[in-house]
Design an enzyme around this catalytic site. Structure first.
Site, short mmCIF file in Angstrom:
data_model
loop_
_atom_site.label_atom_id
_atom_site.label_comp_id
_atom_site.label_asym_id
_atom_site.label_seq_id
_atom_site.Cartn_x
_atom_site.Cartn_y
_atom_site.Cartn_z
CG HIS A 293 -2.04 -1.02 1.09
ND1 HIS A 293 -2.01 -2.22 1.75
CD2 HIS A 293 -3.20 -1.02 0.36
CE1 HIS A 293 -3.11 -2.92 1.47
NE2 HIS A 293 -3.84 -2.21 0.62
CG HIS A 297 -2.02 0.02 -4.22
ND1 HIS A 297 -2.66 -0.99 -4.91
CD2 HIS A 297 -2.98 0.59 -3.42
CE1 HIS A 297 -3.94 -1.05 -4.54
NE2 HIS A 297 -4.16 -0.10 -3.65
CG HIS A 333 -7.47 4.09 -3.37
ND1 HIS A 333 -6.43 4.28 -4.25
CD2 HIS A 333 -7.37 2.79 -2.94
CE1 HIS A 333 -5.75 3.17 -4.36
NE2 HIS A 333 -6.28 2.24 -3.58
CG ASP A 334 -5.29 2.24 -0.22
OD1 ASP A 334 -6.21 2.19 0.63
OD2 ASP A 334 -5.09 1.33 -1.04
CG ASP A 441 -8.29 -0.92 -3.73
OD1 ASP A 441 -7.06 -0.72 -3.89
OD2 ASP A 441 -8.81 -1.01 -2.60
#
Length: 657
Positions: A293, A297, A333-334, A441
């Site tokens: 992560h 990514h 998103h992360d 994802d």
């Protein structure tokens, strides 16, 4: 050191508007020459003659040639380009207005000479007036060719200010007044049409300067440019991008995507602000040094979302704001992921879990941290959004990022499947985009084997690091986090069969349901694998300029030489798509999933054989160890027995004595 290289999608201005050397020489004679280098400088707007003066045309032509020369060399800013193009447009308007004015003497002469002889009019006027009469006699309203949506708001505002003045005005000493009731003072349809086209030209040239890596744009290293040429591929090699970008893939890929879709121009995002924002996001992804992560990514998911938007035609179903929100959601998103799962945060009682009450702990943090970053002035890429647009943008990003929580997975899939099964009239856009981001994802098992295998190793290493922390804290191991008891191949087969394949199937059905009505209006034939053509859903060209511009933004030819997608795409889909009987989505992930699952099954067999061999060896070692232990025990018993016998013998001798 990075050279100034335009993004790979940018149209080459030099090729589009090449100027012969003799024209460049002519341009050298019209500007201001510096004493040191002999280079020609553009005249400032206040130094240019009035638009209705005799020398205005010549000066405008020379100015444009100088401008073109500097654009080709990347030496002109977008503001200077816009100012000079607006000046040239005003000169053209003034010239046309002067041509359209027929003097009283000419009018009187025309009426006197043509009495009883209509053909005599053409003999009375000079040749230029003949052409003018023919042009004025044309009753076609050229405004019908200009669609309202094609005129950007900035251009509309410029036109409004332009046409509150009398045509031909603007010179020193000339009075300005609003349009009155006098019919002669109103602008002609043709002049308005030309003005609108000039405005659109200004707008597009401004966009080209930004896209071409001008002074206001970010610089792209040559290696990054080469990698980004394959950005449309399903199995895009994001690891190669990370290497060529010196481990800053989010900055370059994020900038390129927002530029491709025209978001930088549409929402007036200052390039320096966008670069600062992407840099901060990249730093957040690298904060904890996660194997999986991380910023690689993030770039991978953003690229996969781009493929879903551009290669399926989904972008034609969305507004510009929705596309903007989708791309930003994919990028953040992360953001600031800790490298541990939500369950770990809850079980360990982390501060983040306490803050968000054990509900979607990481996803809530990603959103909150991203919007806190957007509140900073130097990173606020949303600064020019209206209040309503900001609320819609924020709501979409929140919905999409929260949907990446795996605890919502089965409910999300079930809800969308029910929606499609019941044949509801429309699909909620927020839910559709949330499913798309969620599928992107978890999409690495649906990519090329070498990419998927590398991602799997990184993800398991991150899981094992969490398992090590759980062991230290005395917590039970989370699934797949015990490095000594995890079956890698079996876990991936289960993940593909029970998570990824059903998700991609539902997402495909959803996209086909959404895009079928659009495809029924106008569809380009689905290209063969490896073709440079793209499947685009383009509305009527006369009524859908906005849609065609979006399609044009993503029409960069794809280089598939370094990307070998599995060729086992469903043949029935290709036949149905080519026959036109039914809209069928092109699904490159199907072949990848099948190939990867096959590879994992083969690996599982090998791993089982290795484990069997290891178990046999362990059993043999155990038997050997047991035998050795038994021998040692027997020997010890014998020794004890021998010692006892010697002792008894000694006692007997003592008694005899």
């Amino acid at each position: 050191m990075m050279s100034r290289v335009p993004p790979p999608h940018a149209p080459p201005l030099a090729r589009a508007g090449a100027v012969p050397e003799e024209e460049e020489a002519a341009a050298d004679g019209g500007g201001r020459e510096t004493a040191s280098s002999g280079a020609v400088e553009l005249l400032r707007p206040e130094e240019l003659p009035s638009v209705d003066s005799p020398e205005a045309c010549d000066k405008a032509a020379i100015q444009l040639r100088c401008l073109l020369r500097q654009v080709r060399r990347g030496q002109v800013s977008a503001d200077v380009l816009q100012e000079n193009l607006q000046y040239a447009a005003r000169v053209l308007e003034a010239v046309f207005a002067d041509e359209a004015k027929v003097s009283p003497q000419a009018t009187h002469r025309l009426s006197a000479d043509t009495e009883g002889s209509p053909d005599k009019a053409t003999d009375t006027f000079p040749p230029i007036s003949k052409a003018l009469l023919k042009r004025l006699a044309d009753e076609e309203d050229e405004l019908s060719e200009v669609q309202p949506d094609a005129v950007p708001p900035e251009v509309r505002a410029w036109l409004a200010t332009t046409f509150t003045r009398q045509l031909g005005g603007g010179g020193a000493g000339r009075g300005r007044r609003r349009w009155g009731s006098d019919e002669d003072s109103k602008p002609r349809f043709r002049s308005v049409a030309h003005a609108i086209r000039a405005g659109i030209f200004v707008d597009r040239m401004y966009r080209r300067v930004l896209a071409a890596g001008g002074p206001l744009s970010m610089q792209f290293p040559p290696g990054v440019v080469r990698v980004l040429k394959t950005l449309d591929d399903w199995s895009f090699d994001v690891f190669a991008l990370g290497e060529s970008a010196n481990n800053t893939p989010v900055k370059f890929l994020g900038y390129d995507l927002l530029n491709r879709y025209g978001m930088i121009h549409k929402f007036k995002v200052p390039p320096s602000t966008l670069e600062a924002f992407l840099t901060r996001i990249e730093e957040g992804y690298c904060r904890y040094g996660n194997p999986y992560h991380n910023n690689i990514h993030a770039a991978d998911v953003a690229q996969t979302v781009h493929h879903m938007l551009s290669q399926t035609g989904l972008m034609n179903w969305l507004t510009d704001l929705e596309i903007f929100a989708t791309l930003v959601a994919a990028i953040v998103h992360d953001f600031e992921h800790t490298g541990t799962t939500n369950n770990f945060h809850v079980m360990s009682g982390s501060d983040t879990a306490l803050l968000y009450n054990d509900r979607a702990v990481l996803e809530n943090h990603h959103i909150s941290a991203a919007f806190r970053t957007l509140r900073e002035e130097e990173c606020n890429i949303l600064q020019n959004l209206t209040r309503e647009d900001f609320r819609e943008f924020r709501g979409l990003v929140i919905d999409m990022v929260l949907a990446t929580d795996m605890s919502f997975h089965f409910q999300q899939i079930k809800n969308m499947r029910n929606c499609l099964t019941l044949g509801e009239s429309s699909v909620d856009k927020s839910k559709a985009l949330s499913l798309v981001l969620h599928c992107c994802d978890i999409s690495h098992p649906a990519k090329r084997w070498d990419l998927h295998h590398r991602w799997t190793a990184l993800l398991l290493e991150e899981f094992f690091l969490q398992g090590d922390k759980e062991r230290e804290l005395g917590l039970p191991f989370s699934p797949l986090c015990d490095r000594n008891n995890t079956l890698v191949a079996e876990s991936q087969i289960g993940f593909i069969e029970f998570i990824v394949e059903p998700s991609m199937a539902v997402c495909s059905d959803m996209l086909e349901s959404i895009l079928a009505p659009l495809n029924s209006e106008s569809t380009k034939e689905v290209p063969e694998e490896g073709s440079e053509e793209k499947m685009e859903i383009v509305k009527n060209d006369e009524k859908g300029e906005k849609t065609s511009e979006k399609a044009e933004a993503t029409s960069e030819p794809t280089n598939n030489s370094s990307s070998k997608e599995p060729a086992s795409v469903d043949a029935s889909e290709s036949s149905r798509a080519s026959s036109g009987s039914k809209f069928v989505l092109k699904k490159p992930w199907i072949g990848c999933l099948a190939e990867n699952k096959k590879s994992w099954k083969e690996q599982a067999v090998k791993d089982a054989e290795i484990r069997q061999k290891q178990q046999e060896e362990a059993a043999a070692r155990e038997l050997l160890e047991n035998a050795e232990s038994q021998n040692e025990a027997n020997q010890s018993s014998m020794d004890d027995a021998g010692g006892e016998s010697t002792k008894n013998g000694a006692s007997s001798r003592n008694m005899e004595e």
